[in-house]
Design an enzyme around this catalytic site. Structure first.
Site, mmCIF file in Angstrom:
data_model
loop_
_atom_site.group_PDB
_atom_site.id
_atom_site.type_symbol
_atom_site.label_atom_id
_atom_site.label_comp_id
_atom_site.label_asym_id
_atom_site.label_seq_id
_atom_site.Cartn_x
_atom_site.Cartn_y
_atom_site.Cartn_z
ATOM 1 C CG HIS A 75 8.138 -3.804 -4.429
ATOM 2 N ND1 HIS A 75 7.049 -4.157 -4.586
ATOM 3 C CD2 HIS A 75 8.916 -4.037 -3.712
ATOM 4 C CE1 HIS A 75 7.097 -5.293 -3.608
ATOM 5 N NE2 HIS A 75 8.436 -5.521 -3.097
ATOM 6 C CG HIS A 129 8.579 -11.956 -3.655
ATOM 7 N ND1 HIS A 129 7.572 -12.463 -3.290
ATOM 8 C CD2 HIS A 129 8.723 -10.695 -2.802
ATOM 9 C CE1 HIS A 129 7.029 -11.979 -2.361
ATOM 10 N NE2 HIS A 129 7.700 -11.108 -1.979
#
Length: 236
Positions: free
Chosen positions: A8, A50
């Protein structure tokens, strides 16, 4: 050893998240997938971060969309790193791992994002080495309209079988959901529908213990070394 799991934002607990060093570190550790988050710069270049703002992970402030690529790459992240482009990230990953590309298309704020991402995937000859997903299911519908051959998926924290008709309609083959909402019953339903179920985050020993029993479910991981040591040792 190849670890069939998704890193991730790369090795994001040891290196700055969503950076080339974080991605390379997860590849070096043996992870089969890296997960990346894509936005557009003011001048229309797909970049990796992100958040939709640069505030949390750089020394700058403001929305990504309000900065040109040159401005974005002049900002410093932890360790002196800079924000990578999608082009650079695909180049790094090519022939090393599969890339899970999340379109950060919140409220459709990035006009043309899907097309630009697809064009780069084609340019890099990585159609078979990526899949594209998003919380924005309309973005995935748009991607399907321009990319009939691309592997696509959708994300919904609390996923249910109500999503299956939409997935069939747009040809989405994977479904990512948050671990607290996971159940073996739902995993079985996904398997019966030919859907690759993905869960996040698998970051505790308890989570590893649960997911060891479900080898058909793909895990998204932040604690990479713990997952490698515990999950694979226990599997043996």
């Amino acid at each position: 050893m190849t670890i069939e799991a998704i890193a991730h934002r790369g090795y994001s607990t040891k290196y700055p998240e969503n950076t080339l060093s974080a991605y390379q570190a997860s590849i070096d550790l043996g992870f089969s997938h890296i997960e990346i988050d894509v936005h557009l710069s003011k001048d229309g270049i797909p970049v990796i971060m992100h958040d939709k703002t640069v505030d949390r992970t750089t020394d700058g402030s403001g929305l990504i969309i309000d900065h040109t690529l040159n401005e974005l790459q002049s900002l410093k992240m932890k360790g002196g790193e800079r924000m990578p482009t999608l082009d650079e990230t695909l180049e790094l990953a090519k022939d090393q791992c599969k890339v899970a590309i999340e379109l950060k298309q919140s409220n459709d704020m990035y006009e043309g994002l899907e097309k630009k991402v697809y064009e780069l995937i084609v340019e890099k000859e990585m159609i078979d080495a990526v899949y594209v997903n998003s919380f924005n299911h309309e973005a995935i519908r748009r991607m399907r309209s321009i990319a009939p051959e691309l592997e696509l998926g959708i994300i919904k924290a609390k996923a249910t079988p109500d999503l299956f008709p939409l997935m069939k309609e747009i040809g989405a083959s994977s479904l990512a959901m948050e671990l607290p909402y996971y159940s073996d019953t739902f995993a079985d339903k996904c398997k019966n529908e030919g859907i690759q179920l993905i869960v996040w985050p698998v970051d505790t020993i308890e989570a590893c213990t649960m997911m060891i029993k479900r080898q058909n479910v793909l895990c998204t991981v932040n604690e990479l070394e713990q997952f490698k040591a515990y999950y694979y040792e226990k599997e043996d």
